[in-house]
Design a protein around this motif. Structure first.
Motif: not given
Lengths: 273, 182
Positions: B131-141
């Motif tokens: 998901q992080m590779v896809f650009g989901i902000p790390a904050t949300f994770i």
């Protein structure tokens, strides 16, 4: 049976493994706490809270006349209501923010508040919803029959306007590209934003997560038909898959006078966990 | 000239492939709408641990992960489509390593718990990485990572305990070699 030496060795490894797992969990919980303090929920909330207040005329209705709307199969726009001549003019607008669903005990929930005001509405107006899933191109929409049915209709009383020109019937009911009548912020550069409405998960799937309601205690939605030209409703989400965009479909079943206007404001609103 | 003997026998390949397919079937057939992250782990770690516990060869978990990953990816059953493959492959490899470390004593509930929990957590970590590779902000994770880790551990661990009990029962019945359960 293993020898006692092997047995002791396995027991030692089990103890070490449990300690490693506990340390990992503690690390993850600390990471979560640090992240929550660095980025408090309110801050994230504020960064996402945009409101959109826009006014549309009959010229913004790009599609129609038709009596169906996109899904895995054509859905009737006026399902469950009396009246209507089956010739609906349709426009799609993107709303700011998305509702958040999921398990209420595990996640913060959010709904959208949509305020509308019609001026000189002729015939009937219907609202329907399309949501674009965040991690897949699949869409969801509001259910029109059975448990969880929801919809919102407004009855007008003005005289119809001149026949519309420049509208076209949607080229298909599934895997169809639609053009919005407003531009999301990302497309301010001038490119027209288009969305693909795709329903390929299953013959009847994608109808149970997005709902219209005027009472948040009825999260699974209500069917509302009102003569009130001004009002508001909530858009709720009871699904697990997060959504990246919400598209509101507005349809009218008469040609509208030049003085016709519809004002729409959408604001996301968080709910207490 | 004698034919070259493969690493896995035909019986083992059939068993491991069935387990891989079972992971896929359990994923699509058993839907529990509780919306708790990692809850499906309670089902799908079972065939992985059973397959590894019966075959007892290094690489059997990786093989199951490979088969289930291919099936889930190509049928597009999850949101990450072909990237789901890496989740299942890494989960299978992890259970392989755990089984190897514990000398394939997967019929012990505590070892089953560790294998299931760690396998489920590794799957979660790979999911977040994709998901992080896809650009989901790390904050949300990061904001949900503590809770998600706990639920992945609990559900994966419970599935692992169940698999260990089944393995122990099979061993007592003489169907598979006994490792001596707790």
């Amino acid at each position: 049976m293993p020898s006692s030496g092997t047995d002791r060795d396995i027991r030692r490894k089990i103890r070490i493994s449990f300690w490693i797992i506990l340390l990992f969990l503690a690390g993850m919980i600390v990471l979560q706490i640090v992240a929550e303090n660095l980025y408090p929920p309110q801050e994230i909330e504020n960064s996402l809270q945009l409101s959109r207040n826009q006014t549309y005329t009959f010229a913004d209705f790009k599609y129609g006349p038709q009596d169906w709307r996109p899904y895995n199969y054509p859905l009737r726009i006026d399902a469950g209501t009396a009246g209507g001549n089956g010739s609906w003019y349709v426009m799609f607008i993107s709303l700011d923010g998305t509702p958040w669903g999921g398990n209420p005990n595990m996640e913060r929930r959010r709904h959208l508040v949509v305020d509308y005001r019609f001026e000189n509405l002729s015939g009937m107006a219907a609202f329907h919803l399309y949501g674009i899933r965040k991690y897949s191109p699949e869409c969801v929409t509001n259910r029109q029959d059975g448990y969880g049915t929801s919809g919102y209709m407004v009855i007008g009383s003005d005289l119809p306007g001149m026949p519309a020109s420049g509208t076209e019937i949607l080229p298909g009911f599934n895997n169809v590209e639609i053009s919005l009548s407003n531009l999301p912020a990302s497309a301010i550069s001038g490119t027209e934003e288009r969305y693909l409405l795709e329903f390929n998960k299953g013959p009847a799937s994608g109808q149970d997560s997005l709902h219209f309601t005027t009472d948040l205690s009825f999260r699974k939605g209500q069917v509302i038909t009102t003569p009130s030209r001004q009002g508001s409703f909530y858009i709720t989400h009871t699904g697990g898959s997060p959504l990246s965009d919400i598209i509101l479909m507005v349809a009218v079943n008469q040609t509208q006078p030049d003085t016709f206007r519809v004002h729409i404001t959408s604001v996301p609103e968080a709910e207490d966990p | 000239m004698t034919p070259r003997k493969g690493y896995f026998s035909l019986y083992e390949l059939a068993l491991l492939s069935t387990c891989g397919a079972l992971v896929f079937v359990l994923k699509i057939a058993l839907k529990v709408p509780i919306h708790v992250p990692g809850h499906s782990g309670i089902f799908w770690v079972i065939p992985v641990i059973l397959g590894v516990g019966i075959v007892k060869k290094f690489g059997s978990g990786t093989y199951i992960g490979f088969i289930s990953g291919i099936l889930v990816s190509f049928f597009g059953m999850s949101g990450l489509y072909m990237f789901d493959f890496f989740e299942y492959l890494s989960m299978g490899m992890t259970i392989d390593i755990i089984a190897f470390i514990f000398a394939y004593a997967l019929d012990r509930p505590s070892v089953g718990f560790i294998a299931g929990a760690v396998g489920n957590i590794v799957k979660m970590v790979v999911n977040f990485a994709v998901q992080m590779v896809f650009g989901i902000p790390a904050t949300f994770i990061l904001i949900g990572i503590g809770l998600a880790s706990v639920t992945h551990l609990v559900f994966g661990g419970l599935g692992g305990i169940f698999a260990a009990l089944v393995l122990a029962r099979l061993a007592r019945a003489g169907v598979i070699p006994d490792h001596g359960g707790e």
